[in-house]
Design a protein around this motif. Structure first.
Motif, short mmCIF file in Angstrom:
data_model
loop_
_atom_site.label_atom_id
_atom_site.label_comp_id
_atom_site.label_asym_id
_atom_site.label_seq_id
_atom_site.Cartn_x
_atom_site.Cartn_y
_atom_site.Cartn_z
N CYS A 47 3.45 7.04 5.09
CA CYS A 47 2.02 6.79 4.91
C CYS A 47 1.23 7.54 5.98
O CYS A 47 1.75 7.86 7.04
CB CYS A 47 1.71 5.30 4.93
N LYS A 181 -3.35 7.77 1.52
CA LYS A 181 -4.38 6.90 0.94
C LYS A 181 -4.38 5.60 1.75
O LYS A 181 -3.33 5.00 1.97
CB LYS A 181 -4.00 6.63 -0.51
N HIS A 184 -2.02 2.31 1.58
CA HIS A 184 -0.94 2.58 0.64
C HIS A 184 0.11 3.46 1.32
O HIS A 184 -0.21 4.30 2.14
CB HIS A 184 -1.45 3.33 -0.59
N ILE A 186 3.28 6.25 0.22
CA ILE A 186 3.50 7.16 -0.90
C ILE A 186 4.99 7.21 -1.20
O ILE A 186 5.78 7.61 -0.34
CB ILE A 186 3.03 8.59 -0.56
N TYR A 195 4.79 11.53 -7.45
CA TYR A 195 4.53 10.55 -6.39
C TYR A 195 3.77 9.36 -6.94
O TYR A 195 3.12 9.45 -7.99
CB TYR A 195 3.75 11.20 -5.25
N LYS A 196 3.88 8.27 -6.21
CA LYS A 196 3.23 7.04 -6.64
C LYS A 196 2.72 6.33 -5.39
O LYS A 196 3.45 6.20 -4.40
CB LYS A 196 4.28 6.16 -7.32
N TYR A 197 1.48 5.89 -5.41
CA TYR A 197 0.95 5.12 -4.29
C TYR A 197 1.39 3.67 -4.43
O TYR A 197 1.27 3.08 -5.51
CB TYR A 197 -0.57 5.18 -4.26
N THR A 198 1.91 3.12 -3.35
CA THR A 198 2.34 1.72 -3.37
C THR A 198 1.52 0.93 -2.37
O THR A 198 1.48 1.30 -1.19
CB THR A 198 3.83 1.61 -2.96
N ASN A 381 -6.58 7.42 5.28
CA ASN A 381 -6.75 8.32 4.14
C ASN A 381 -6.29 9.73 4.46
O ASN A 381 -6.06 10.06 5.63
CB ASN A 381 -8.23 8.38 3.76
#
Ligand code: GLA
Length: 387
Positions: A47, A181, A184, A186, A195-198, A381
């Motif tokens: 992150c 982000k 979140h 990644i 990729y997926k934001y968790t 961010n």
């Protein structure tokens, strides 16, 4: 910091009016789990941080590029038509590498003045170099209207580090700095760049980063050595298995075929890579289900594997992790980044954070004779203009 001060400094160094400058920021990163597998086609889970690197910049009407930073005295001036790696140009080789990438893609980059300031502790494994590269890409993209998207700039930044600076890093750091982000982590598939934001649901817990203050002396050569050991293991396995990367394997298939790897060290490295990839997937699943305790356990296993199989920890990281785990309220502690020094990352109960910092700090210093630093991380961010 300190943005006004940066503009003032910029004007002091380069002259002109403050209304003509632009300001930018790119974060550092911490990797929560998935270490030394980005270059093995695995999953990583980093992150972005809320600290990083700042820049103030302004276009010029000629082909001169001038670099300065508030962190070091060195100032460098080059011509845009003569960008080459020079040892004595030190940190400016990173931004120069990025400029070269933009030029290689045919962008019309002219002269500019730029002033940097970074608050990522240097060589701490929190990606000060990736932050500097991605930031430079964002500055060039904006000043010269290049219209590159962020993922492309992430790839260009990695290429700059691989080909210009000569460090054979994977994609994780530049990706995390470029695509971060707030709140979140990644989940990044380093093979496909899917990729997926968790959401980082850490209710009642904090991410505590511990800087061992051990300089990462031989880090780059050891890093490249690990990469070739993995490459060797892969080639051995490919004699019977149709795979592109070590992380294509699950644990069972690896166990069935591991005897193909005829060197013990290479077999250990490969075992780490395969198991670490499995751990990342489990960890992200656990986090999604609110099971932070399992997440912490997997972080512990990750460190132990990096210590015993991958051998990239060392006395400083191991001692700090050992002391961190002794604190009630720590649910997981591991090294983060390349290793050989740098930082640890721990998940700690909110009410235990103060005692963690005090106790781990004291014990670590007594055992290792280095004064550590701790940061309670906020997940920030990605990069951008900050006017
Ligand atoms: C460094 C590299 C990354 C990654 C990590 C280890 O930070 O730059 O690409 O390989 O080490 O996970």
């Amino acid at each position: 910091m300190m943005q006004n001060q940066m503009v003032e400094k910029f004007i002091e160094i380069y002259g002109g009016e403050s209304s003509t400058v632009s300001q930018y920021f790119a974060p550092g990163r911490v990797n929560l789990i998935g270490e030394h597998i980005d270059y093995n086609g695995g999953f990583v889970f980093p992150c972005a941080l809320d600290f990083g690197t700042y820049a103030v910049a302004r276009k010029r009407n000629d082909s001169t590029v001038r670099f300065a930073t508030l962190n070091f005295d060195l100032k460098v001036e080059v011509d845009i038509n003569d960008i080459s790696y020079l040892e004595e140009h030190n940190w400016t080789n990173y931004p120069k590498g990025v400029i070269k990438e933009f030029l290689n893609k045919g962008h019309n980059i002219g002269g500019f003045d730029i002033l940097y300031y970074g608050n990522i502790p240097n060589g701490s494994g929190l990606s000060s170099s990736a932050s500097l590269e991605v930031l430079t890409a964002v500055v060039l993209n904006d000043l010269f209207d290049c219209k590159e998207d962020m993922i492309e700039m992430v790839k260009m930044s990695q290429k700059a580090e691989n080909q210009f600076v000569g460090v054979n890093c994977g994609i994780m750091d530049q990706f995390a700095c470029g695509m971060g982000k707030s709140n979140h982590a990644i989940l990044l598939d380093c093979e496909t760049l899917d990729y997926k934001y968790t959401p980082l649901k850490l209710d009642g817990y904090k991410i505590v980063i511990g800087n061992t203050k051990k300089r990462r002396g031989l880090a780059d050569s050891k890093y490249n050595e690990r990469r070739s050991e993995c490459q060797y293991a892969l080639e051995c396995l490919q004699k019977e298995l149709d795979i592109n990367n070590l992380c294509d394997l699950d644990m069972d298939t690896f166990d069935k075929h591991k005897s193909l790897i005829d060197k013990d060290i290479a077999r250990d490295r490969a075992k780490h890579a395969v198991a670490e990839n499995v751990r990342v997937k489990k960890a992200v699943e656990a986090l999604g289900g609110g099971d932070i305790i399992t997440f912490g356990k997997l972080m512990n296993e990750s460190h132990d594997s990096l210590r015993d199989l991958y051998e990239v920890t060392g006395i400083e990281l191991d001692t700090m992790v050992e002391e961190a785990r002794k604190i009630e309220g720590t649910i997981g502690a591991r090294m983060t980044g390349a290793g050989f020094g740098g930082c640890t990352v721990s998940i700690v109960k909110e009410e235990s954070v103060d005692i963690f910092i005090e106790e781990v700090g004291k014990k670590y210093e007594a055992r290792v004779n280095l004064k550590p630093e701790f940061y309670v991380a906020n997940v920030g961010n990605g990069p951008g203009k900050i006017n």
